[in-house]
Scaffold this motif. Structure first.
Motif, PDB file in Angstrom:
ATOM      1  N   ALA A 154      44.153  78.043 -10.160  1.00 48.26           N
ATOM      2  CA  ALA A 154      44.026  78.058  -8.700  1.00 48.26           C
ATOM      3  C   ALA A 154      43.491  76.736  -8.153  1.00 48.26           C
ATOM      4  O   ALA A 154      44.000  76.208  -7.162  1.00 48.26           O
ATOM      5  CB  ALA A 154      43.135  79.214  -8.268  1.00 48.26           C
ATOM      6  N   GLY A 155      42.466  76.185  -8.784  1.00 44.92           N
ATOM      7  CA  GLY A 155      41.906  74.924  -8.305  1.00 44.92           C
ATOM      8  C   GLY A 155      42.886  73.772  -8.442  1.00 44.92           C
ATOM      9  O   GLY A 155      42.970  72.899  -7.565  1.00 44.92           O
ATOM     10  N   VAL A 156      43.644  73.769  -9.525  1.00 48.68           N
ATOM     11  CA  VAL A 156      44.642  72.717  -9.747  1.00 48.68           C
ATOM     12  C   VAL A 156      45.725  72.785  -8.671  1.00 48.68           C
ATOM     13  O   VAL A 156      46.131  71.771  -8.096  1.00 48.68           O
ATOM     14  CB  VAL A 156      45.266  72.875 -11.154  1.00 48.68           C
ATOM     15  N   VAL A 157      46.190  73.993  -8.381  1.00 48.43           N
ATOM     16  CA  VAL A 157      47.245  74.166  -7.389  1.00 48.43           C
ATOM     17  C   VAL A 157      46.762  73.791  -5.994  1.00 48.43           C
ATOM     18  O   VAL A 157      47.487  73.181  -5.202  1.00 48.43           O
ATOM     19  CB  VAL A 157      47.757  75.620  -7.416  1.00 48.43           C
ATOM     20  N   GLN A 158      45.536  74.156  -5.674  1.00 48.24           N
ATOM     21  CA  GLN A 158      44.994  73.813  -4.355  1.00 48.24           C
ATOM     22  C   GLN A 158      44.911  72.302  -4.180  1.00 48.24           C
ATOM     23  O   GLN A 158      45.260  71.764  -3.113  1.00 48.24           O
ATOM     24  CB  GLN A 158      43.613  74.439  -4.189  1.00 48.24           C
ATOM     25  N   ALA A 159      44.482  71.594  -5.204  1.00 50.93           N
ATOM     26  CA  ALA A 159      44.417  70.136  -5.124  1.00 50.93           C
ATOM     27  C   ALA A 159      45.812  69.535  -4.979  1.00 50.93           C
ATOM     28  O   ALA A 159      46.012  68.554  -4.245  1.00 50.93           O
ATOM     29  CB  ALA A 159      43.720  69.572  -6.369  1.00 50.93           C
ATOM     30  N   ALA A 160      46.804  70.109  -5.660  1.00 52.99           N
ATOM     31  CA  ALA A 160      48.176  69.624  -5.536  1.00 52.99           C
ATOM     32  C   ALA A 160      48.684  69.814  -4.110  1.00 52.99           C
ATOM     33  O   ALA A 160      49.334  68.921  -3.540  1.00 52.99           O
ATOM     34  CB  ALA A 160      49.076  70.357  -6.521  1.00 52.99           C
ATOM     35  N   ALA A 161      48.397  70.969  -3.516  1.00 59.39           N
ATOM     36  CA  ALA A 161      48.841  71.227  -2.145  1.00 59.39           C
ATOM     37  C   ALA A 161      48.221  70.237  -1.166  1.00 59.39           C
ATOM     38  O   ALA A 161      48.893  69.734  -0.256  1.00 59.39           O
ATOM     39  CB  ALA A 161      48.480  72.661  -1.746  1.00 59.39           C
ATOM     40  N   GLN A 162      46.954  69.931  -1.335  1.00 62.31           N
ATOM     41  CA  GLN A 162      46.302  68.966  -0.454  1.00 62.31           C
ATOM     42  C   GLN A 162      46.921  67.578  -0.617  1.00 62.31           C
ATOM     43  O   GLN A 162      47.102  66.845   0.364  1.00 62.31           O
ATOM     44  CB  GLN A 162      44.804  68.921  -0.750  1.00 62.31           C
ATOM     45  N   ALA A 163      47.258  67.208  -1.855  1.00 71.05           N
ATOM     46  CA  ALA A 163      47.881  65.906  -2.100  1.00 71.05           C
ATOM     47  C   ALA A 163      49.250  65.819  -1.428  1.00 71.05           C
ATOM     48  O   ALA A 163      49.618  64.779  -0.859  1.00 71.05           O
ATOM     49  CB  ALA A 163      48.012  65.663  -3.603  1.00 71.05           C
ATOM     50  N   LEU A 164      50.013  66.914  -1.452  1.00 74.55           N
ATOM     51  CA  LEU A 164      51.328  66.926  -0.822  1.00 74.55           C
ATOM     52  C   LEU A 164      51.210  66.902   0.698  1.00 74.55           C
ATOM     53  O   LEU A 164      51.901  66.129   1.380  1.00 74.55           O
ATOM     54  CB  LEU A 164      52.107  68.170  -1.265  1.00 74.55           C
ATOM     55  N   ALA A 165      50.345  67.735   1.237  1.00 77.53           N
ATOM     56  CA  ALA A 165      50.193  67.796   2.694  1.00 77.53           C
ATOM     57  C   ALA A 165      49.712  66.473   3.260  1.00 77.53           C
ATOM     58  O   ALA A 165      50.102  66.074   4.364  1.00 77.53           O
ATOM     59  CB  ALA A 165      49.215  68.921   3.064  1.00 77.53           C
ATOM     60  N   GLY A 166      48.885  65.760   2.493  1.00 80.59           N
ATOM     61  CA  GLY A 166      48.343  64.496   2.973  1.00 80.59           C
ATOM     62  C   GLY A 166      49.379  63.403   3.126  1.00 80.59           C
ATOM     63  O   GLY A 166      49.119  62.386   3.787  1.00 80.59           O
ATOM     64  N   ARG A 167      50.558  63.556   2.540  1.00 78.70           N
ATOM     65  CA  ARG A 167      51.585  62.516   2.618  1.00 78.70           C
ATOM     66  C   ARG A 167      52.741  62.896   3.542  1.00 78.70           C
ATOM     67  O   ARG A 167      53.699  62.149   3.661  1.00 78.70           O
ATOM     68  CB  ARG A 167      52.117  62.215   1.220  1.00 78.70           C
ATOM     69  N   LEU A 168      52.655  64.041   4.214  1.00 78.06           N
ATOM     70  CA  LEU A 168      53.701  64.412   5.155  1.00 78.06           C
ATOM     71  C   LEU A 168      53.579  63.602   6.433  1.00 78.06           C
ATOM     72  O   LEU A 168      52.485  63.326   6.912  1.00 78.06           O
ATOM     73  CB  LEU A 168      53.613  65.904   5.497  1.00 78.06           C
ATOM     74  N   ALA A 169      54.718  63.245   6.999  1.00 75.51           N
ATOM     75  CA  ALA A 169      54.728  62.574   8.296  1.00 75.51           C
ATOM     76  C   ALA A 169      54.577  63.619   9.397  1.00 75.51           C
ATOM     77  O   ALA A 169      54.701  64.829   9.164  1.00 75.51           O
ATOM     78  CB  ALA A 169      56.030  61.798   8.476  1.00 75.51           C
ATOM     79  N   ALA A 170      54.323  63.160  10.614  1.00 73.35           N
ATOM     80  CA  ALA A 170      54.108  64.079  11.728  1.00 73.35           C
ATOM     81  C   ALA A 170      55.317  64.960  11.994  1.00 73.35           C
ATOM     82  O   ALA A 170      55.185  66.098  12.454  1.00 73.35           O
ATOM     83  CB  ALA A 170      53.748  63.277  12.984  1.00 73.35           C
ATOM     84  N   ASP A 171      56.505  64.447  11.704  1.00 69.46           N
ATOM     85  CA  ASP A 171      57.719  65.231  11.963  1.00 69.46           C
ATOM     86  C   ASP A 171      58.101  66.131  10.785  1.00 69.46           C
ATOM     87  O   ASP A 171      59.138  66.783  10.806  1.00 69.46           O
ATOM     88  CB  ASP A 171      58.889  64.309  12.308  1.00 69.46           C
TER      89      ASP A 171
END
Length: 411
Positions: A154-171
């Motif tokens: 669970a902790g590994v997956v949560q960190a992965a999700a944060q890493a992905l969300a942090g690189r999304l553009a506004a659109d």
């Protein structure tokens, strides 16, 4: 509407023993013979992952994720081989929450898995995060049940999700290859980051009319695996696209050559099958058809490059995150009954240098070939519309700003 009976007939007629076992389990939940599971798990490295090349010693994130997708179809994510592979993936997560390939693979890795490349890292993070998300509970079923997303991971997956969300553009666009979009959307959806996931899905919906059957099947199967609602417009559009592109023999074209059509067709079946599996006739387990020999490494079982353990991927070369096309002219397809689970991209679009790229399927493997599609800036790339869609000419349309280009670079 997708003709599932014809698709099933195509796999039965053209698939090997492992393909038929995957089909049988998708349809009825029938158990798979242990010898086929052993064949599907062959070649695993000592550390837990699977190598990028046949007989290789260095495990690959990309190759390991592909093997997990095949084991998922076989119901084998709870077996020791899959547990070992998931442990290896979890241990390889970087401090920023992402994944990268081993530096020793740089000499022959394709663009979508080039060590140190930011676009490749985003794709690998989405792919590894997806499999740790969906397989965590299966992998730890023998221990105390952890109901969190990813179970013991669970902790590994949560960190992965944060890493992905942090690189999304506004659109909602992302600086990586096209398949990274639906893999990231699935990870974020399971983390209840619905807004971020929906932004990605909106970008993907614009791309559906120009996607290849292999990409659409991969997209739909991935999102169904994390229980994205079938009424969502993205999945409705995906089923319509699959109905338009199904061949008269029941199969779908792979982006990597006809030797992989069965793999693409199995993904399409997973994407469109009813929620509840069929009841096995007379309750009998699936009987594996006789074949001459089982392949040594089933992922894939006939790689075009003898030195590679993987299939090439067909993802649109440097394509934009948007392809402004009108809705398909084919009549709407009635959605099949809902289904729980899930796990390919090609629109012949120009590469960053202006050349036309053949795109790899991003299924698995270090095989020389065209780079997968980047979600690029449409203001700097001419994005031609497909020559035809469902047999009708499609006029070009003006681009819409949906993309982000990450530094040049490169499951």
């Amino acid at each position: 509407m997708v003709d599932l009976e014809a698709a099933i007939g195509f796999v039965v007629a053209h698939g090997d023993a492992v393909d038929r076992a995957r089909l049988s389990r998708l349809r009825t939940g029938a158990s798979v013979p242990p010898e086929l599971l052993d064949a599907a798990e062959s070649g695993q490295a000592v550390g837990g992952g699977w190598p990028a090349v046949l007989d290789g010693e260095v495990a690959s994130v990309d190759a390991t994720c592909f093997r997990l997708s095949e084991l998922d179809d076989l119901g084998a994510l709870g077996r020791p081989a899959a547990r070992h592979a998931l442990d290896w993936l979890a241990a390889g997560q970087l401090a920023d929450g992402g994944w990268d390939e081993h530096p020793s693979l740089a000499g022959f890795a394709p663009e979508w898995a080039t060590p140190g490349d930011p676009e490749a890292r985003f794709y690998l993070t989405a792919d590894a995060g997806f499999w740790l998300t969906v397989a965590g509970l299966d992998a730890r079923a023998a221990g105390p049940l952890d109901h969190r997303v990813g179970g013991a991971y669970a902790g590994v997956v949560q960190a992965a999700a944060q890493a992905l969300a942090g690189r999304l553009a506004a659109d909602g666009s992302w600086p990586s290859f096209l398949p990274a979009g639906w893999l990231a959307a699935a990870v974020l959806h399971r983390q209840q980051m619905y807004y971020e996931s929906a932004r990605i899905q909106a970008v993907l919906a614009d791309r559906i009319p120009g996607m290849s059957p292999a990409d659409v099947a991969w997209l739909a199967a991935t999102l169904r695996r994390v229980e994205v609602g079938e009424e969502q417009w993205l999945l409705v559009s995906a089923r319509r696209r699959l109905a338009e592109t199904q061949r008269s023999d029941g199969g779908w074209d792979s982006d990597d050559g006809h030797q992989f059509d069965v793999h693409t067709t199995l993904r399409a079946i997973r994407a469109c099958r009813p929620t509840a599996p069929e009841a096995p006739v007379s309750g009998a387990p699936f009987v594996v058809p006789r074949i001459v020999a089982l392949p040594a490494a089933p992922a894939p079982r006939s790689a075009p490059d003898a030195s590679s353990a993987h299939a090439p991927r067909s993802v649109p070369g440097a394509s934009s995150a948007q392809v402004p096309l009108p809705a398909p002219e084919a009549p709407p397809v009635q959605a099949p009954p809902p289904a729980p689970d899930a796990p390919s991209a090609q629109a012949p679009l120009p590469a960053p240098d202006g050349s036309s790229g053949a795109v790899p399927d991003l299924r698995t493997g270090f095989v020389p070939g065209s780079p997968p599609a980047l979600v690029a800036d449409p203001t700097s790339l001419p994005v031609p519309a497909p020559a035809s869609l469902a047999g009708h000419p499609v006029p070009p349309a003006p681009p819409v700003d949906h993309g982000v280009v990450a530094p040049s670079m490169s499951d």
